[in-house]
Design a protein around this motif. Structure first.
Motif, PDB file in Angstrom:
ATOM      1  N   GLY A 137       0.820  -1.207   0.000  1.00  0.00           N
ATOM      2  CA  GLY A 137       0.000   0.000   0.000  1.00  0.00           C
ATOM      3  C   GLY A 137       0.854   1.257   0.000  1.00  0.00           C
ATOM      4  O   GLY A 137       0.503   2.268  -0.617  1.00  0.00           O
ATOM      5  N   THR A 138       1.973   1.211   0.703  1.00  0.00           N
ATOM      6  CA  THR A 138       2.909   2.337   0.717  1.00  0.00           C
ATOM      7  C   THR A 138       3.329   2.700  -0.700  1.00  0.00           C
ATOM      8  O   THR A 138       3.302   3.860  -1.112  1.00  0.00           O
ATOM      9  CB  THR A 138       4.169   1.962   1.534  1.00  0.00           C
ATOM     10  OG1 THR A 138       3.788   1.777   2.898  1.00  0.00           O
ATOM     11  CG2 THR A 138       5.239   3.038   1.450  1.00  0.00           C
ATOM     12  N   TYR A 164      -3.518   7.620   7.366  1.00  0.00           N
ATOM     13  CA  TYR A 164      -2.264   6.908   7.102  1.00  0.00           C
ATOM     14  C   TYR A 164      -2.253   6.439   5.660  1.00  0.00           C
ATOM     15  O   TYR A 164      -3.223   5.825   5.184  1.00  0.00           O
ATOM     16  CB  TYR A 164      -2.147   5.702   8.030  1.00  0.00           C
ATOM     17  CG  TYR A 164      -0.869   4.906   7.839  1.00  0.00           C
ATOM     18  CD1 TYR A 164       0.379   5.482   8.098  1.00  0.00           C
ATOM     19  CD2 TYR A 164      -0.907   3.585   7.404  1.00  0.00           C
ATOM     20  CE1 TYR A 164       1.548   4.759   7.929  1.00  0.00           C
ATOM     21  CE2 TYR A 164       0.264   2.857   7.234  1.00  0.00           C
ATOM     22  CZ  TYR A 164       1.487   3.447   7.500  1.00  0.00           C
ATOM     23  OH  TYR A 164       2.645   2.723   7.333  1.00  0.00           O
ATOM     24  N   ASN A 231      -7.302   4.534  10.254  1.00  0.00           N
ATOM     25  CA  ASN A 231      -6.029   4.388  10.957  1.00  0.00           C
ATOM     26  C   ASN A 231      -5.929   5.355  12.129  1.00  0.00           C
ATOM     27  O   ASN A 231      -4.853   5.576  12.679  1.00  0.00           O
ATOM     28  CB  ASN A 231      -4.863   4.589   9.983  1.00  0.00           C
ATOM     29  CG  ASN A 231      -4.669   3.374   9.064  1.00  0.00           C
ATOM     30  OD1 ASN A 231      -4.131   2.365   9.480  1.00  0.00           O
ATOM     31  ND2 ASN A 231      -5.142   3.469   7.829  1.00  0.00           N
ATOM     32  N   ASP A 259      -7.355   6.792  -1.042  1.00  0.00           N
ATOM     33  CA  ASP A 259      -6.522   5.688  -0.583  1.00  0.00           C
ATOM     34  C   ASP A 259      -7.468   4.622  -0.033  1.00  0.00           C
ATOM     35  O   ASP A 259      -7.922   4.709   1.109  1.00  0.00           O
ATOM     36  CB  ASP A 259      -5.541   6.178   0.480  1.00  0.00           C
ATOM     37  CG  ASP A 259      -4.703   5.029   1.038  1.00  0.00           C
ATOM     38  OD1 ASP A 259      -4.965   3.864   0.688  1.00  0.00           O
ATOM     39  OD2 ASP A 259      -3.787   5.322   1.826  1.00  0.00           O
ATOM     40  N   LYS A 287      -4.134  -4.522   0.869  1.00  0.00           N
ATOM     41  CA  LYS A 287      -4.840  -5.378   1.822  1.00  0.00           C
ATOM     42  C   LYS A 287      -5.767  -6.403   1.151  1.00  0.00           C
ATOM     43  O   LYS A 287      -5.265  -7.394   0.633  1.00  0.00           O
ATOM     44  CB  LYS A 287      -5.525  -4.502   2.873  1.00  0.00           C
ATOM     45  CG  LYS A 287      -4.434  -3.715   3.658  1.00  0.00           C
ATOM     46  CD  LYS A 287      -4.855  -3.067   4.922  1.00  0.00           C
ATOM     47  CE  LYS A 287      -3.656  -2.557   5.699  1.00  0.00           C
ATOM     48  NZ  LYS A 287      -3.470  -1.123   5.757  1.00  0.00           N
TER      49      LYS A 287
HETATM   50  C1  LIG Z   1      -2.241  -0.252   5.493  1.00  0.00           C
HETATM   51  C2  LIG Z   1      -2.438   1.019   4.762  1.00  0.00           C
HETATM   52  C3  LIG Z   1      -1.467   1.568   3.916  1.00  0.00           C
HETATM   53  C4  LIG Z   1      -0.100   0.980   3.784  1.00  0.00           C
HETATM   54  O1  LIG Z   1      -0.117  -0.266   3.196  1.00  0.00           O
HETATM   55  P1  LIG Z   1       1.169  -1.225   3.390  1.00  0.00           P
HETATM   56  O2  LIG Z   1       0.845  -2.410   2.559  1.00  0.00           O
HETATM   57  O3  LIG Z   1       1.264  -1.487   4.859  1.00  0.00           O
HETATM   58  O4  LIG Z   1       2.349  -0.464   2.884  1.00  0.00           O
HETATM   59  C5  LIG Z   1      -1.782   2.688   3.188  1.00  0.00           C
HETATM   60  N1  LIG Z   1      -2.983   3.272   3.310  1.00  0.00           N
HETATM   61  C6  LIG Z   1      -3.943   2.794   4.112  1.00  0.00           C
HETATM   62  C7  LIG Z   1      -5.270   3.469   4.176  1.00  0.00           C
HETATM   63  C8  LIG Z   1      -3.691   1.668   4.878  1.00  0.00           C
HETATM   64  O5  LIG Z   1      -4.639   1.230   5.726  1.00  0.00           O
END
Ligand SMILES: *Cc1c(COP(=O)(O)O)cnc(C)c1O
Length: 448
Positions: A137-138, A164, A231, A259, A287
């Motif tokens: 996700g990053t 986040y 988050n 996001d 996710k």
């Molecule tokens: C978990 C999350 C991320 C980051 O994803 P990773 O796979 O941990 O890098 C980014 N945005 C949101 C909204 C998240 O919940």
């Protein structure tokens, strides 16, 4: 899909409550881990710092259950922080991943399954016409920001306090969750330059967004938000707020990124885009799309996505992007997420939330359970939480005691009051009722 196909609570014998045993083996591993891994963990919130105690080292997961290295059994409501919407070790996902790995774990060349995944996502989510796969996700949000800056020729990014978006430099300002848990307002190592291009505004604060655009009418490339903040605990948008973001970005030539790493394929197949009926320019996924494997993606308007290399000049790449094992697992999960599946998730969340509300009300504990579909969080507060300041002001000490009381009774909730609780299709009614009974047991201890 058939509800309960993941085996429900049967894997754990149908009753909860093995959680109260020894944590000696976890503690021994944690001691070893801290010598060779910073804080003993590979992602900070796993360390239980905000709730205290020994993080449980997990030996296995099955359906709704986790089993730790001391043999304790827990009903799991973390679900790997969201991905495991069908529960642990779902047979279809395991079979898909095993079949893929037997054909080779990675090629560094395109595959048919990647095309199918992109078609699946673009069919499910309105406004998303093209997809690029990444591994986290990053990476998805970081790449979407580069694309937005490249497309608009502007530098500034507006984000919301407590949202986040992963740990890339530009977005690690007022970032909720793991960062909030440790009270680090900004991370050392993020340069002043990176932070200077990030504008942080309060969630649901229209006047704040308007004044940021008034100051930088042609400087903002992108507004990024979690369409349901998840988050800092779960904090939905006020009615009309996402529409407002759509309008103000469009009228200033800025782009809007949802996001949906948390909400994508969680709120429904069309994620927050369909749930709220607001179509952003770009969407980030993670996710749930990966079925528990390192797979994420970003996508959106075709004219924007065509600016990515090799079609356009904005560079973005990845050795393991679209990894065949991860894509197979993700596709297997997405295939099972039909209307019946989402209705099943909704019923489970209804039952659990009703039971928890009764437990807190019965003990006279003021709690706000904030929810969108099968994602919710528990704030110990008198008033609903609308923004990050309010989330920080809730009673996190009381959350820690609630968490510990539940863990001791075999129910594994998120180890921070800034994280969401997830139900999966593997949670049986017996699981949920056992969790509610445990909460009724714990709630009176929270009054003191
Ligand atoms: C978990 C999350 C991320 C980051 O994803 P990773 O796979 O941990 O890098 C980014 N945005 C949101 C909204 C998240 O919940």
């Amino acid at each position: 899909m058939t509800v309960g196909a993941a085996g429900g609570g049967a894997a754990g014998g149908g009753t909860a409550g093995g959680g109260g045993g020894s944590s000696d083996s976890s503690q021994a591993l944690f001691d070893r881990a801290r010598a060779v891994i910073p804080g003993g963990v590979n992602s900070p919130v796993r360390a239980f710092r905000s709730v205290g105690g020994t993080p449980r080292f997990i030996a296995s997961g099955a359906g709704s259950r986790l089993t730790d290295v001391d043999g304790n059994d827990y009903v799991d409501y973390v679900c790997s922080w969201g991905p495991l919407i069908l529960g642990h070790a779902h047979p279809d996902i395991a079979a898909a991943a095993k079949a893929a790995i037997d054909k080779g774990s990675s090629y560094g060349a395109p595959t048919a399954a990647e095309v199918e995944l992109a078609e699946t996502i673009t069919e499910a989510v309105p406004g998303v016409g093209m997809i690029r796969c990444v591994s986290s996700g990053t990476e998805a949000t970081m790449s979407a920001i580069r694309l937005a800056r490249g497309a608009t020729g502007r530098d500034k990014v507006l984000k919301f306090a407590g949202h986040y978006h992963g740990h890339s430099d530009a977005l690690l300002a007022s970032a909720g969750s793991g960062v909030a848990t440790f009270g680090l307002p900004d991370s050392p190592g993020v340069t002043a330059g990176a932070a200077a291009d990030t504008i942080v505004v309060g969630w649901n604060d229209r006047a704040g967004v308007e004044s940021a655009f008034a100051k930088e009418p042609e400087g903002i490339a992108l507004v990024v938000c979690e369409p349901v903040a998840a988050n800092m605990g779960v904090v939905p948008p006020d009615p009309g707020f996402l529409e407002f973001l759509r309008d103000i970005t469009a009228s200033h030539g800025a782009l809007l990124l949802f996001d949906e790493v948390m909400t994508g394929f969680r709120l429904g197949r069309g994620g927050a885009v369909s749930h709220f009926g607001v179509i952003p320019d770009l969407v980030a996924f993670g996710k749930v799309v990966g079925g528990g494997f390192p797979l994420a993606a970003f996508g959106g308007r075709v004219d924007l996505m065509r600016r990515l290399a090799p079609e356009g000049p904005v560079y973005q790449a990845g050795t393991l992007s679209g990894n065949p094992v991860a894509v197979a697992a993700g596709l297997a999960q997405l295939r099972l997420l039909d209307d019946e599946a989402y209705a099943g998730l909704q019923r489970r969340a209804d039952r659990l939330i009703r039971g928890l509300s009764d437990a807190f009300a019965g003990a006279g504990v003021a709690a706000q359970i904030q929810r969108v579909n099968s994602m919710f969080s528990v704030f110990f507060a008198n008033e609903p939480v609308r923004d990050y300041d309010a989330a920080k002001a809730t009673d996190h000490g009381r959350y820690a005691r609630f968490f510990q009381g539940m863990l001791a009774r075999g129910h594994y909730l998120p180890p921070s009051g800034y994280e969401a609780v997830f139900v999966s299709l593997a949670h049986s009614e017996a699981d949920l009722d056992a969790t509610i009974a445990a909460a009724k047991d714990v709630a009176p201890e929270l009054v003191a």
